[in-house]
Design a protein around this motif. Structure first.
Motif, PDB file in Angstrom:
ATOM      1  N   GLU A   8       7.062   0.542   7.433  1.00 27.06           N
ATOM      2  CA  GLU A   8       6.501   1.696   6.752  1.00 27.06           C
ATOM      3  C   GLU A   8       7.617   2.720   6.546  1.00 27.06           C
ATOM      4  N   VAL A  55       3.914   1.146   2.509  1.00 21.70           N
ATOM      5  CA  VAL A  55       3.624   0.095   3.482  1.00 21.70           C
ATOM      6  C   VAL A  55       4.028  -1.239   2.870  1.00 21.70           C
ATOM      7  N   ASP A  70       0.845  -1.192   0.000  1.00 24.86           N
ATOM      8  CA  ASP A  70       0.000   0.000   0.000  1.00 24.86           C
ATOM      9  C   ASP A  70       0.883   1.246   0.000  1.00 24.86           C
ATOM     10  N   THR A 103       3.592   7.477   2.322  1.00 28.07           N
ATOM     11  CA  THR A 103       4.152   6.416   3.153  1.00 28.07           C
ATOM     12  C   THR A 103       3.982   5.078   2.453  1.00 28.07           C
TER      13      THR A 103
END
Length: 390
Positions: free
Chosen positions: A136, A130, A119, A128
């Motif tokens: 992260e 993921v 993600d 950010t």
């Protein structure tokens, strides 16, 4: 507006490390994340780097270790041979094993392995990333250099088209059989049932590549097939061809390389969104008929870095980057798609191929008109793009 300072590059193949090197040259910190758990030295076969790709690599200080130049290219159809026209003054095509090029790139860029992106969350002034392992990472910009099955492409546009299977699986080998060709020659051969290419290898033997017409298989499934079974399948298609059949028969057991399904990317509607952008095969992967796949990826990596260097507004940088690249890569892809169609022709095409291809090569393949715009392309790294645009 603040200048881009940090970039997360997703994908550690070819485009990803080149992007990171170009960003570093532009004064931007870049970190590469790769989903594979470790370096994939055995993945992929030989890569052709065109003169424009070599010039783009020069900008980021990368040479081509253990590459060999191709000075002469010949189309072979049955007993007919047509020498392909050469483009003057640009230098030869360079053949290099993907492993050697990747090792050269990885020695200059740190690649974080085992990082599968799941993600990307936009935030104030950044994004950010993921990863599947729970990590992260925040950066000003996220670049998807993660190939034809790109996760970043889906995150930018869930409705984005995926890669199209060309109908062929790729194989490669180095046979001890010596072919009667001068060094630096590559033969593009249309056999009775399929297409293959071959040429003498520096140090002896013959390197050959095969595009086998076959139903689609994942790379994992293709490599799960015993090599002896693949050899048997290849001989069913190429066994009557000369020297194709002999190259396969003389290949030592277990030394056939399975490179997997060949894909191409249709035009991608959205190259970027917010602070995410695509580069390389994730957004443009022409058929291998183009001879430009790797070179276009390298070019795009360098020009994306240049845009982020010169435009402080990220959206403006991405828009200018797409403007520089889209028309060029789609034009190359269109040309290659037409060529790709004759690699596995139907019954009528097979009958007409020996008649049409020599005519096509003599009339349509004007080297300057077709190859000039592709191979003479050079990136002006010194020029400030924002000033030039103004």
């Amino acid at each position: 507006m603040a200048r881009v300072r940090t970039v997360a590059v997703i994908g550690g193949g070819i485009a990803g490390p080149v992007t990171a090197l170009a960003l570093r040259k532009a004064g931007i910190e870049a970190t590469v994340y790769e989903s594979y758990p470790a370096p994939t030295d055995g993945v992929g076969g030989a890569i052709a780097v065109a003169p424009n790709g070599v010039a783009a690599l020069d900008i980021v200080g990368v040479d081509l270790p253990r590459a060999w130049p191709i000075h002469r290219q010949v189309m072979s159809i049955g007993h007919k041979r047509v020498q392909l026209p050469a483009l003057a003054g640009v230098g030869p095509l360079q053949m290099i094993h993907r492993r050697d090029l990747h090792q050269s790139l990885a020695s200059s860029v740190e690649i974080n392995y085992g990082k599968r992106l799941v993600d990307a969350v936009p935030g104030r002034g950044g994004v950010t990333a993921v990863f599947a392992d729970g990590d992260e990472i925040r950066a000003d910009v996220l670049i998807g250099a993660d190939g034809v099955h790109s996760t970043v492409r889906r995150l930018i546009d869930p409705a984005a088209p995926g890669p199209r299977y060309t109908g062929m699986l790729a194989f490669e080998g180095r046979s001890p059989l010596e072919v009667p060709e001068e060094p630096g020659t590559m033969i593009f051969a249309f056999g009775k049932r399929g297409y293959y290419l071959y040429g003498p290898t520096p140090g002896g033997g013959t390197t050959f590549g095969i595009n086998l017409p076959h139903p689609p298989l994942t790379i994992t499934s293709a490599r799960a097939v015993p090599p002896a079974k693949w050899t048997e399948t290849l001989l069913e298609t190429y066994g009557e061809d000369s020297p194709g059949g002999d190259l396969i028969r003389r290949l030592p057991a277990g030394e056939l390389t399975v490179n997997g399904a060949l894909h191409l990317m249709p035009p991608v509607p959205h190259w970027h969104r917010g602070r995410m952008v695509l580069v390389g095969d994730a957004v443009h992967a022409p058929s291998n008929s183009s001879g430009q796949g790797a070179s276009l990826s390298i070019e795009s990596a360098v020009e994306l870095a240049q845009c982020l260097r010169d435009f402080t507004d990220v959206g403006e940088a991405f828009t200018h980057y797409e403007g520089l690249r889209r028309r060029r890569v789609e034009k190359v892809a269109s040309r290659a798609a037409r060529t790709n169609g004759v690699k596995a022709p139907g019954p009528v095409g097979k009958a007409l191929l020996p008649i049409l291809m020599p005519i096509f090569m003599r009339i349509a393949m004007n080297p300057e008109r077709v190859l000039g715009p592709e191979q003479r392309y050079r990136i002006d790294w010194v020029t400030d793009l924002r000033s030039a645009a103004a």
